[in-house]
Design a protein around this motif. Structure first.
Motif, PDB file in Angstrom:
ATOM      1  N   THR A 129      33.453  44.089  44.009  1.00 21.00           N
ATOM      2  CA  THR A 129      33.242  45.351  43.307  1.00 21.00           C
ATOM      3  C   THR A 129      32.026  46.102  43.842  1.00 21.00           C
ATOM      4  N   ARG A 130      31.232  45.455  44.658  1.00 21.31           N
ATOM      5  CA  ARG A 130      30.123  46.143  45.310  1.00 21.31           C
ATOM      6  C   ARG A 130      30.603  46.696  46.640  1.00 21.31           C
ATOM      7  N   THR A 131      29.939  47.703  47.140  1.00 22.78           N
ATOM      8  CA  THR A 131      30.293  48.269  48.436  1.00 22.78           C
ATOM      9  C   THR A 131      29.895  47.294  49.535  1.00 22.78           C
ATOM     10  N   MET A 132      30.874  46.902  50.352  1.00 21.53           N
ATOM     11  CA  MET A 132      30.640  45.912  51.408  1.00 21.53           C
ATOM     12  C   MET A 132      31.606  46.208  52.542  1.00 21.53           C
ATOM     13  N   PRO A 163      28.761  42.162  32.720  1.00 20.07           N
ATOM     14  CA  PRO A 163      29.702  43.193  32.267  1.00 20.07           C
ATOM     15  C   PRO A 163      29.158  44.613  32.371  1.00 20.07           C
ATOM     16  N   LYS A 164      27.837  44.763  32.343  1.00 22.21           N
ATOM     17  CA  LYS A 164      27.253  46.102  32.418  1.00 22.21           C
ATOM     18  C   LYS A 164      27.021  46.552  33.855  1.00 22.21           C
ATOM     19  N   ASN A 165      27.116  45.606  34.783  1.00 19.86           N
ATOM     20  CA  ASN A 165      26.871  45.913  36.186  1.00 19.86           C
ATOM     21  C   ASN A 165      28.190  45.877  36.941  1.00 19.86           C
ATOM     22  N   GLY A 166      28.718  47.031  37.257  1.00 23.59           N
ATOM     23  CA  GLY A 166      30.026  47.103  37.905  1.00 23.59           C
ATOM     24  C   GLY A 166      30.070  46.547  39.303  1.00 23.59           C
ATOM     25  N   SER A 167      28.924  46.273  39.923  1.00 26.62           N
ATOM     26  CA  SER A 167      28.903  45.763  41.288  1.00 26.62           C
ATOM     27  C   SER A 167      28.635  44.262  41.348  1.00 26.62           C
ATOM     28  N   SER A 168      28.838  43.561  40.239  1.00 25.56           N
ATOM     29  CA  SER A 168      28.462  42.145  40.166  1.00 25.56           C
ATOM     30  C   SER A 168      29.635  41.185  40.278  1.00 25.56           C
ATOM     31  N   GLY A 169      30.788  41.651  40.727  1.00 28.93           N
ATOM     32  CA  GLY A 169      31.929  40.737  40.732  1.00 28.93           C
ATOM     33  C   GLY A 169      32.975  41.078  41.771  1.00 28.93           C
ATOM     34  N   TYR A 170      34.226  40.902  41.393  1.00 30.17           N
ATOM     35  CA  TYR A 170      35.333  41.141  42.309  1.00 30.17           C
ATOM     36  C   TYR A 170      36.554  41.564  41.510  1.00 30.17           C
ATOM     37  N   ALA A 171      37.513  42.157  42.199  1.00 30.34           N
ATOM     38  CA  ALA A 171      38.791  42.535  41.606  1.00 30.34           C
ATOM     39  C   ALA A 171      39.907  42.000  42.480  1.00 30.34           C
ATOM     40  N   VAL A 172      41.076  41.788  41.890  1.00 31.01           N
ATOM     41  CA  VAL A 172      42.275  41.416  42.633  1.00 31.01           C
ATOM     42  C   VAL A 172      43.315  42.503  42.385  1.00 31.01           C
ATOM     43  N   ILE A 173      43.813  43.082  43.459  1.00 30.25           N
ATOM     44  CA  ILE A 173      44.735  44.206  43.353  1.00 30.25           C
ATOM     45  C   ILE A 173      45.961  43.946  44.223  1.00 30.25           C
TER      46      ILE A 173
END
Length: 272
Positions: A105-108, A81-91
């Motif tokens: 959520t990480r730059t890729m 939860p503290k690391n914003g680049s550790s997961g994914y989002a669905v939009i």
């Protein structure tokens, strides 16, 4: 009260009311609407090839971390939860309809990213399959697995420089072609023609994709695929084979896979 006094009173009330409304509107702009979770989202939406990454990282993740609210995304998952680049989002797709995007959520950059071949990398295709319920929620009824498709486009056709997986229903012609060929699709890559274009197809027998690394499967197609994955598209179609639930995986260097998807989900009517 004479007419001049009444006119003065009416004008005074109108001015007072206008000032109150202006003050209220300004307050809403400064402090946000009175909702359950005040969102810090900037109303000025990003644009250009980095827009998708910026919306996910700077809006969805931030809003999730601060308010446990994924807006403007539908979902946010963070392994840490503290690391914003550790997961994914669905939009929801900017084009609208029953069409969603899973975005790390990480730059890729895209499918050419070598990290996707890492056995410890998140299984983004599996998570995209888990998110297919959003399609049914949009159209107002459940949709069978057999009409759902996932796709990653080839590098040269993309408009966003952030890896993402399309989640939508199959286009009707693609749906028919895949299902007519289903009995001939095996556990190894073999040619197939869909909507006038040539692909390589493979069957996966499983209810979900959690145990499958589709990027590693693509890399087994040939040496070029392993070293130049950005030239290839990947499409996954949910299936119900005679032997049980599964998937058809398609790949090729022709048209980008998202053209086989349909945001209206028209194929769901009467599909099995």
């Amino acid at each position: 009260m004479n007419s001049q006094s009444r006119s003065f009173l009416i004008i005074s009330i109108a001015i007072t009311t206008a000032m109150a409304l202006a003050s209220s509107a300004m307050g809403q702009k400064m402090h946000g609407s009175n909702s359950a979770t005040n969102s810090p989202i900037d109303p000025k939406q990003p644009a250009g090839r980095s827009a998708l990454r910026q919306i996910v990282q700077d809006q969805c993740v931030l809003n999730w971390q601060e308010h446990h609210n994924p807006a403007p995304c539908e979902r946010v998952f963070l392994a840490d939860p503290k690391n914003g680049s550790s997961g994914y989002a669905v939009i929801a797709s900017p084009g609208g309809g029953a069409h969603y995007l899973l975005v790390p959520t990480r730059t890729m950059a895209g499918i050419e990213n070598s990290e996707l071949l890492d056995p410890d990398a998140p299984n983004y295709f599996a998570e995209a399959w888990h998110a297919r319920g959003l399609i049914g929620a949009f159209v107002g009824h459940d949709v069978p697995r057999t009409v759902v498709g996932l796709a990653v486009g080839i590098a040269q056709s993309r408009t966003q420089d952030q890896f993402h997986i399309h989640i939508a229903c199959l286009q009707q012609e693609a749906f028919k072609a895949i299902h007519l060929s289903a009995d001939n699709i095996m556990d190894v890559w073999s040619p197939i023609t869909i909507a006038g274009s040539r692909y390589q197809a493979m069957r996966i027998m499983a209810d979900g994709l959690d145990a499958s690394n589709l990027f590693e499967l693509l890399a087994t197609l040939n040496p070029d695929a392993r070293h130049h994955m950005g030239n290839y598209t990947l499409i996954v179609a949910g299936m119900q084979f005679k032997g049980g639930a599964g998937f058809v995986v398609l790949t090729g260097t022709g048209p980008s896979g998202e053209i086989l998807l349909d945001s209206t989900c028209a194929v769901a009517d009467g599909a099995v």
